[in-house]
Design an enzyme around this catalytic site. Structure first.
Site, PDB file in Angstrom:
ATOM      1  N   GLU A  78       0.817  -0.994  -0.347  1.00  0.00           N
ATOM      2  CA  GLU A  78       0.205  -0.257   0.164  1.00  0.00           C
ATOM      3  C   GLU A  78       0.814   1.196   0.037  1.00  0.00           C
ATOM      4  O   GLU A  78       0.416   1.840   0.129  1.00  0.00           O
ATOM      5  CB  GLU A  78      -0.473  -0.356   0.968  1.00  0.00           C
ATOM      6  N   CYS A 118      -3.082  -3.298   4.455  1.00  0.00           N
ATOM      7  CA  CYS A 118      -2.332  -3.803   4.877  1.00  0.00           C
ATOM      8  C   CYS A 118      -2.668  -5.163   4.799  1.00  0.00           C
ATOM      9  O   CYS A 118      -2.645  -5.898   4.933  1.00  0.00           O
ATOM     10  CB  CYS A 118      -2.533  -3.890   6.251  1.00  0.00           C
ATOM     11  N   HIS A 140      -2.856  -8.805  12.462  1.00  0.00           N
ATOM     12  CA  HIS A 140      -2.684  -8.087  11.716  1.00  0.00           C
ATOM     13  C   HIS A 140      -1.902  -7.244  13.109  1.00  0.00           C
ATOM     14  O   HIS A 140      -2.093  -6.309  14.375  1.00  0.00           O
ATOM     15  CB  HIS A 140      -2.787  -6.912  10.955  1.00  0.00           C
TER      16      HIS A 140
END
Ligand code: COA
Length: 391
Positions: A83, A115, A237
């Site tokens: 990204e 993400c 994450h």
């Protein structure tokens, strides 16, 4: 399905930057109590890219050891998730393909959804290998995370790349079906094309992440997934490592379990070791959590691990991966620790100069300072083209 070979992560390698900024230096600059960084958000330092490093140099540095160990036969696809893209049209993966000298009979594409992108890449790779188990797919997740100076997000920057070799009969992790997926249109974090630094509403992003945890878990359960107690560990994450703790407590509550802090630490503790000193590496973060888990725990043979991949905006996916017996013989623990330990600390002035560095947009010849000691470097921007070198 019964006779199909298992498909998943056969090898994993990561790379990070030349420089590191300890949070003590940031705290001293902005007068923040260091307890907020160390214990409030769970971050100790963050990787800082040199002017001649970017998502390509890190991606190539992460992937090169995989190609060295396994050769490139059967790699017909490279999926590059990021990204912090360097070009609106050309895939960063093509530069990596070139730097690694891979065969022209390869498809290369870049994937984006904040993400979450690397998990999409992993699932697409699994699909390709299921179609032809003789093929292997190189998945690269590479990001430089950049927030405004003196903003709350500044303490949650970082940079790293993870490369995964996906194939049949994997030596590390067998990716299982089903997956639980979740999408909601929220503006918790985004980066318009004209901005280098992301915009983020921190509290909104925490709420959106938690909603995505329960949404993807609900779908996972409805698709016939495992129960919570079957998992030996959970890789979340980690935009900052305390987020994994918030997410896991939320999941335990959502599933009607009490929140037992010993259990939370047992489920997550080892997964935060790399992210807490590298910082947010966006797409790479959840797979850095996996690297840290495998490098530290030796009791995971044949045990399922839960993965929760979240990308702002937002998309999330919960899936299980069962660790392959004998995985410890295939790890790169020493190289991973070296990648972290070799970084040189920078002072605040140097960090700020690197943060503010950007190339002129006039199409001239703009060489970079030769700072990195890594295997690949961005040597110049010349005629609007990025010029890479192998050292
Ligand atoms: N000692 C210990 N803990 C402290 C502390 C101290 N001296 N001072 C504050 N804290 C704690 C706070 O209580 C809070 O903990 P909690 O969340 O458990 O309540 C934590 O530190 C953070 O404090 P907060 O005031 O919320 O920090 P902030 O306004 O600076 O924002 C983030 C923190 C993480 C929201 C911000 O850095 C951010 O937006 N980062 C980007 C996140 C992102 O990238 N999201 C998108 C992808 S998911």
């Amino acid at each position: 399905m019964a006779n199909e070979p298992a498909v998943g992560i056969h090898d994993l390698s990561f790379a990070t930057t030349e420089f590191v900024l300890p949070h003590t230096v940031l705290a001293e600059h902005n007068g923040t109590d260091i307890g907020k960084y160390h214990h409030g958000i769970g971050q100790w330092s963050m990787s800082v890219a040199a002017a001649d490093e970017d998502i390509v140099t890190m991606g190539a540095a992460a992937a090169a050891p995989l190609v060295r160990r396994h050769g490139s036969d059967g790699i017909r696809t490279i999926l590059f998730a990021t990204e912090s893209s360097i070009d609106q049209a050309k895939s960063a993966g093509i530069y990596v393909h070139s730097l690694l000298g891979l065969d022209s009979a390869t498809r290369v594409v870049e994937l984006k959804q904040a993400c979450y992108g690397a998990t999409a890449a992993l699932q697409f790779a699994v699909g390709l290998v299921r179609r032809d188990p003789g093929q292997r797919v190189l998945v690269i997740a590479s990001d430089v995370s950049k927030y405004e100076l003196d903003s709350p997000g500044e303490a949650t920057q970082g940079a790293a790349a993870v490369a995964l070799l996906v194939g049949a009969d994997p030596a590390l992790v067998r990716v299982e079906e089903p997956s639980g997926v979740f999408t909601a249109d929220v503006m918790d974090f985004w980066r318009p094309n004209y901005r280098e630094a992301a915009l983020v509403d921190g509290q909104e992003s925490i709420g959106a992440y938690l909603l995505a945890v329960q949404g993807s878990w609900k779908d996972y359960t409805e698709q016939g997934g495992r129960t919570l107690d079957e998992f030996a560990a959970f890789c979340y994450h980690q935009p900052f490592t305390k987020m994994a703790y918030k997410a896991h407590r939320h999941l335990l509550n959502y599933c009607g379990h009490g929140v037992d802090e010993d259990r939370v630490s047992r489920d997550l503790g080892p997964t935060t070791a790399y992210n807490s000193v590298i910082g947010n590496s966006y797409t790479a973060s959840v797979y850095l959590a996996l690297a840290a888990l495998l490098d530290q725990r030796d009791d995971l043979d044949d045990r399922p691990v839960g993965f929760l991949s979240y990308g702002s905006g937002s998309v999330a996916e919960f899936f299980a991966g069962t660790v392959a017996p004998g995985y410890r013989d295939h790890l790169r623990t020493t190289a991973h620790r070296d990648a972290i330990d070799r970084r040189k600390p920078v002072d605040y002035v140097r960090y700020r100069a690197l943060h503010e560095h950007s190339f002129p947009t006039d199409g001239g010849d703009h060489p970079t300072l030769a700072d990195t000691t890594g295997p690949f470097r961005l040597a110049a921007l010349r005629g609007h083209k990025r010029i890479y070198e192998t050292r």
